[in-house]
Design a protein around this motif. Structure first.
Motif, PDB file in Angstrom:
ATOM      1  N   PRO A 119       0.811  -1.218   0.000  1.00 56.26           N
ATOM      2  CA  PRO A 119       0.000   0.000   0.000  1.00 56.26           C
ATOM      3  C   PRO A 119       0.843   1.266   0.000  1.00 56.26           C
ATOM      4  O   PRO A 119       0.399   2.309  -0.467  1.00 56.26           O
ATOM      5  CB  PRO A 119      -0.837  -0.114   1.285  1.00 56.26           C
ATOM      6  CG  PRO A 119      -0.085  -1.071   2.149  1.00 56.26           C
ATOM      7  CD  PRO A 119       0.560  -2.042   1.201  1.00 56.26           C
ATOM      8  N   ALA A 120       2.083   1.179   0.525  1.00 54.37           N
ATOM      9  CA  ALA A 120       2.956   2.352   0.501  1.00 54.37           C
ATOM     10  C   ALA A 120       3.331   2.715  -0.934  1.00 54.37           C
ATOM     11  O   ALA A 120       3.373   3.891  -1.300  1.00 54.37           O
ATOM     12  CB  ALA A 120       4.221   2.088   1.322  1.00 54.37           C
ATOM     13  N   VAL A 121       3.602   1.700  -1.744  1.00 50.46           N
ATOM     14  CA  VAL A 121       3.906   1.954  -3.154  1.00 50.46           C
ATOM     15  C   VAL A 121       2.671   2.489  -3.866  1.00 50.46           C
ATOM     16  O   VAL A 121       2.756   3.429  -4.665  1.00 50.46           O
ATOM     17  CB  VAL A 121       4.424   0.670  -3.837  1.00 50.46           C
ATOM     18  CG1 VAL A 121       4.537   0.864  -5.347  1.00 50.46           C
ATOM     19  CG2 VAL A 121       5.790   0.279  -3.269  1.00 50.46           C
ATOM     20  N   TYR A 122       1.493   1.899  -3.588  1.00 50.37           N
ATOM     21  CA  TYR A 122       0.251   2.412  -4.167  1.00 50.37           C
ATOM     22  C   TYR A 122       0.058   3.878  -3.797  1.00 50.37           C
ATOM     23  O   TYR A 122      -0.327   4.704  -4.630  1.00 50.37           O
ATOM     24  CB  TYR A 122      -0.960   1.619  -3.651  1.00 50.37           C
ATOM     25  CG  TYR A 122      -1.059   0.202  -4.150  1.00 50.37           C
ATOM     26  CD1 TYR A 122      -0.321  -0.235  -5.244  1.00 50.37           C
ATOM     27  CD2 TYR A 122      -1.898  -0.726  -3.525  1.00 50.37           C
ATOM     28  CE1 TYR A 122      -0.411  -1.540  -5.693  1.00 50.37           C
ATOM     29  CE2 TYR A 122      -1.997  -2.037  -3.966  1.00 50.37           C
ATOM     30  CZ  TYR A 122      -1.245  -2.432  -5.051  1.00 50.37           C
ATOM     31  OH  TYR A 122      -1.341  -3.717  -5.492  1.00 50.37           O
ATOM     32  N   ARG A 123       0.352   4.165  -2.521  1.00 50.76           N
ATOM     33  CA  ARG A 123       0.179   5.530  -2.037  1.00 50.76           C
ATOM     34  C   ARG A 123       1.066   6.496  -2.806  1.00 50.76           C
ATOM     35  O   ARG A 123       0.640   7.576  -3.219  1.00 50.76           O
ATOM     36  CB  ARG A 123       0.504   5.573  -0.548  1.00 50.76           C
ATOM     37  CG  ARG A 123       0.382   6.963   0.053  1.00 50.76           C
ATOM     38  CD  ARG A 123       1.680   7.416   0.661  1.00 50.76           C
ATOM     39  NE  ARG A 123       1.547   8.749   1.233  1.00 50.76           N
ATOM     40  CZ  ARG A 123       2.577   9.453   1.665  1.00 50.76           C
ATOM     41  NH1 ARG A 123       3.793   8.971   1.591  1.00 50.76           N
ATOM     42  NH2 ARG A 123       2.395  10.655   2.165  1.00 50.76           N
ATOM     43  N   HIS A 124       2.320   6.104  -3.038  1.00 47.50           N
ATOM     44  CA  HIS A 124       3.244   7.020  -3.699  1.00 47.50           C
ATOM     45  C   HIS A 124       2.970   7.147  -5.192  1.00 47.50           C
ATOM     46  O   HIS A 124       3.319   8.162  -5.797  1.00 47.50           O
ATOM     47  CB  HIS A 124       4.692   6.611  -3.436  1.00 47.50           C
ATOM     48  CG  HIS A 124       5.270   7.329  -2.264  1.00 47.50           C
ATOM     49  ND1 HIS A 124       5.586   8.674  -2.299  1.00 47.50           N
ATOM     50  CD2 HIS A 124       5.552   6.912  -1.008  1.00 47.50           C
ATOM     51  CE1 HIS A 124       6.056   9.045  -1.118  1.00 47.50           C
ATOM     52  NE2 HIS A 124       6.039   7.995  -0.321  1.00 47.50           N
ATOM     53  N   ILE A 125       2.365   6.142  -5.791  1.00 45.34           N
ATOM     54  CA  ILE A 125       1.965   6.279  -7.185  1.00 45.34           C
ATOM     55  C   ILE A 125       0.952   7.420  -7.306  1.00 45.34           C
ATOM     56  O   ILE A 125       1.047   8.271  -8.202  1.00 45.34           O
ATOM     57  CB  ILE A 125       1.379   4.961  -7.716  1.00 45.34           C
ATOM     58  CG1 ILE A 125       2.506   3.929  -7.875  1.00 45.34           C
ATOM     59  CG2 ILE A 125       0.662   5.181  -9.047  1.00 45.34           C
ATOM     60  CD1 ILE A 125       2.009   2.543  -8.258  1.00 45.34           C
ATOM     61  N   ALA A 126      -0.024   7.430  -6.379  1.00 42.14           N
ATOM     62  CA  ALA A 126      -1.027   8.500  -6.397  1.00 42.14           C
ATOM     63  C   ALA A 126      -0.455   9.816  -5.872  1.00 42.14           C
ATOM     64  O   ALA A 126      -0.581  10.868  -6.506  1.00 42.14           O
ATOM     65  CB  ALA A 126      -2.243   8.081  -5.575  1.00 42.14           C
TER      66      ALA A 126
END
Length: 322
Positions: free
Chosen positions: A92-99
């Motif tokens: 979810p941290a990677v998902y967060r940084h994509i957004a």
């Protein structure tokens, strides 16, 4: 050649400039996030340790963990939970940084180049950089807040297991669905106010400092637009971002990690201001800087990896320097 054919013949970054910059910044952020994630996990564990409100409400009775510092906390996680747990919540941290990074970078450049505007000598006044950095960070974080909530709660799963508590989530998708079912859409944005406040402060330190230092060096020193200049600017931005953002990060982490009722309302804190007051009254002002060392030690390499990667990816793809 017709206008449509001419447009199709242009490189992708020229045809889709904002989408291209979004994708490039998301890629750079994903690399930086994976490299520095263990420090983020350590920081999160430190920030909720010794939480005064939890003790008053009986949530942590008999389970207080002594404040062990960054290195001992990281070593304890490895010893008690395993090396792989240092990356727990990384998805979810990677998902967060994509957004988050995608939106904030595109928003900042749009504000700088089209809304606020540069000066005639192509410099960007400091006050405009502050406004642009805070605005871009707030916008990006608002869109990314649900993924940040999932990341924080998943980072605490290892600690819950050690305390004998049942695990809350089986994975990222289950975490999203459980939070949505228990608190509704509102539950996904729990803690968004301190989250956005933190992001505004962090980006005032990160984007504003990087942009200002980089262009100051280019205009006033013999340095050119290369990796040396990018490294100096990124080191400055990481330090300033950590100093400005840590107190809001502590508040954000505690609000996101607190237990909630069926309506999605927090049981320990009424608001970010209530959390701030309780934390200072119960633990002292310096408790707002719990996790500062891992925060700074993460932000410094994160900024370095992100900005160097981002600038190089832009150069390789034919996009002008940030």
């Amino acid at each position: 050649m017709s206008p449509a054919e001419e447009e199709k013949s242009l490189p992708l970054p020229e045809r889709w400039p904002r989408a291209s910059k979004f994708a490039l910044s998301a890629c750079a952020a994903a690399v930086a996030e994976l490299v520095t994630f263990p420090l983020d996990l350590t920081k999160t564990r430190l920030q909720v340790q010794g939480e005064a409100a939890g003790h008053r409400n009986g949530a942590a009775a008999g389970q207080a963990v002594p404040y062990r510092g960054m290195l001992r906390t990281a070593a304890g996680i490895v010893r008690e939970e395993g090396l792989g747990k240092l990356w727990q919540g990384a998805t979810p941290a990677v998902y967060r940084h994509i957004a988050y990074s995608g939106v904030r970078m595109v928003a900042y450049e749009h504000l700088r180049d089209s809304v606020l505007g540069r000066s005639e000598d192509e410099s960007f006044p400091f006050w405009k950089a502050v406004v642009g950095g805070m605005s871009a960070g707030a916008i990006g974080q608002f869109f990314a807040s649900p993924t940040d909530l999932v990341k924080v709660q998943m980072q605490m799963e290892g600690k819950r297991k050690l305390e004998g508590k049942p695990l809350r989530f089986r994975g990222v998708h289950h975490a999203f669905m459980k939070i949505l079912s228990e608190g509704g859409i509102r539950g996904l944005w729990a803690g968004w106010v301190p989250n956005v406040q933190r992001a505004a402060l962090v980006n005032m330190g990160d984007l504003t400092t990087y942009d200002s230092v980089k262009h100051f060096l280019l205009l006033n020193t013999p340095l050119v637009d290369n990796s040396v200049t990018h490294s100096i600017a990124s080191c400055c931005s990481g330090l300033v971002a950590a100093v400005l953002g840590t107190p809001a990060d502590v508040v954000k982490t505690r609000i996101m990690n607190q237990p909630r009722d069926k309506q999605g309302r927090g049981l320990l804190y009424k608001s970010s201001m209530d959390c701030l007051i309780q934390t200072v009254q119960g633990e002292g002002f310096m408790s707002l800087y719990k996790g500062f060392i891992p925060t700074w030690m993460r932000m410094a390499p994160w900024s370095l990896v992100f900005w160097l990667t981002y600038e190089q990816i832009r150069r390789i793809c034919g996009v002008n320097s940030f």
